[in-house]
Design an enzyme around this catalytic site. Structure first.
Site, PDB file in Angstrom:
ATOM      1  CE  LYS A  44      -3.180   3.102   0.837  1.00 26.26           C
ATOM      2  NZ  LYS A  44      -4.107   3.528  -0.248  1.00 26.26           N
ATOM      3  CB  CYS A 132      -2.640   9.687  -3.828  1.00 26.94           C
ATOM      4  SG  CYS A 132      -4.042   9.448  -2.694  1.00 26.94           S
TER       5      CYS A 132
HETATM    6  O1  LIG Z   1      -7.236   7.044  -1.465  1.00 30.98           O
HETATM    7  C1  LIG Z   1      -6.180   6.351  -1.581  1.00 30.98           C
HETATM    8  O2  LIG Z   1      -5.512   5.917  -0.607  1.00 30.98           O
HETATM    9  C2  LIG Z   1      -5.746   6.102  -2.979  1.00 30.98           C
HETATM   10  N1  LIG Z   1      -6.732   5.753  -3.855  1.00 30.98           N
HETATM   11  C3  LIG Z   1      -6.475   5.597  -5.198  1.00 30.98           C
HETATM   12  O3  LIG Z   1      -7.374   5.286  -5.988  1.00 30.98           O
HETATM   13  N2  LIG Z   1      -5.207   5.765  -5.652  1.00 30.98           N
HETATM   14  C4  LIG Z   1      -4.185   6.102  -4.835  1.00 30.98           C
HETATM   15  O4  LIG Z   1      -3.028   6.255  -5.290  1.00 30.98           O
HETATM   16  C5  LIG Z   1      -4.466   6.266  -3.427  1.00 30.98           C
HETATM   17  I1  LIG Z   1      -2.905   6.732  -2.149  1.00 30.98           I
END
Ligand SMILES: O=C(O)c1[nH]c(=O)[nH]c(=O)c1I
Length: 313
Positions: A44, A132
């Site tokens: 993650k 993100c």
């Molecule tokens: O909301 C998130 O944690 C997230 N959600 C996404 O769809 N892509 C990302 O790179 C991330 I860092």
């Protein structure tokens, strides 16, 4: 068919892996990926300190009607960099490669994490998340070419080893050109992962006349069937523009069919997000069997034989 693949200078059992963020936030999930049929795996995206992320509901699968997909505004919840570094130091690299995804809240945080990762001397592969879409108040680095350029320069000089970037989807030829021009100036950027979710979509529940997720007035990243054509376009656009880099495809893969399309468009590895979230790690063997059957049917012995061989009219 023979699904073994070469990624950078690493032999990989097969080209299928998870997308960062899905089934990879805690040790039990990472161990399940390590034991699964996936040829590789990624952690993650993490920040220097642990984060709770956005308020729930922050993830919804969209499967009431066609097409199948998801919307998320997780908000970068994660156990903090040290947690994933500890996992990276006990991962069995003989079993499969491990990618570590970083998404620091500031350039300094990214550089601090990269310093520690470099000094930890693990075989883990660095994927820097430039995309993100869900941290309130934070725009996507991948959509700010100047800060992307600065970050790549700083990471290159700090890390001094090959690494990769996770890009947001682009939707304009001039943006493909400009992003590729920047990437091509950094030889240490060895791979490019296209795409992250399509940011800031809005899904509405007709009956309740309400948004599906809570954060950001319901605006969140879109995944699944909705994003396949955009994902294929981004894979192929960077495959054409970055001949010295390896492309990882992500977006809309739910069977051997979409995996085949991503490889045909130029991907070396393919990442599964929404479908993995819904089906669990058993999906990897299913997709591999389907991909192998398609290759057998078409007479391809290896993915090498058709990678990037998309024909135009
Ligand atoms: O909301 C998130 O944690 C997230 N959600 C996404 O769809 N892509 C990302 O790179 C991330 I860092």
């Amino acid at each position: 068919a023979d699904l073994t693949t070469q990624f950078l200078d690493l032999p990989v059992k097969n080209p299928v892996m998870n997308a960062a963020g899905v089934w990879c936030s805690v040790a039990s999930q990472l161990e399940a990926l390590a034991e699964s049929a996936a040829g590789a795996m990624v952690t993650k995206s993490c920040t220097l300190q642990p984060r709770d992320g956005n308020p729930e509901p922050r993830y919804r699968v969209l499967d009431g009607d066609k097409p199948f997909g998801s919307i998320n505004s997780m908000g970068l919840p994660n156990e903090g960099f040290a947690y994933y570094l500890r996992y990276a130091q006990r991962h069995d690299y003989e079993e499969k490669p491990l990618f570590v995804s970083l998404s620091g809240l500031t350039l300094d945080d990214n550089l601090t994490m990269i310093d520690s990762l470099k000094d930890a001397v693990t075989p883990a592969i660095l994927e820097v998340n430039l995309s993100c879409p869900n941290v309130p108040g934070k725009s996507q680095i991948g959509y700010d070419f100047e800060s992307m350029d600065t970050l790549l320069a700083e990471v290159s000089s700090g890390y001094q080893r090959p690494f990769g970037v996770k890009l947001p989807p682009y939707f304009d030829m001039a943006h493909f050109d400009e992003a590729a021009e920047i990437l091509n100036r950094y030889p240490l950027v060895a791979f490019v992962t296209c795409i992250n979710s399509i940011g800031n979509a809005l899904v509405i529940d007709l009956a309740s006349e309400t948004t599906l997720i809570k954060p950001k007035d319901g605006f969140g990243g879109l995944g699944g069937d909705y994003v396949l054509p955009t994902a294929l376009a981004n894979v192929n656009a960077f495959y054409r523009r970055c001949p010295n880099k390896t492309i990882i495809g992500c977006g809309g893969i739910k069977s051997g069919r979409e995996a085949f399309m991503h490889i045909l468009a130029g991907a070396t590895l393919v990442q599964i997000g929404t479908s993995l979230y819904e089906e669990g790690p058993g999906i990897f063997q299913r997709v591999l069997d389907e991909l192998s059957a398609i290759m057998d049917e078409k007479g391809y012995a290896t993915t090498e034989e058709f990678r990037g061989k998309l024909k135009t009219l």
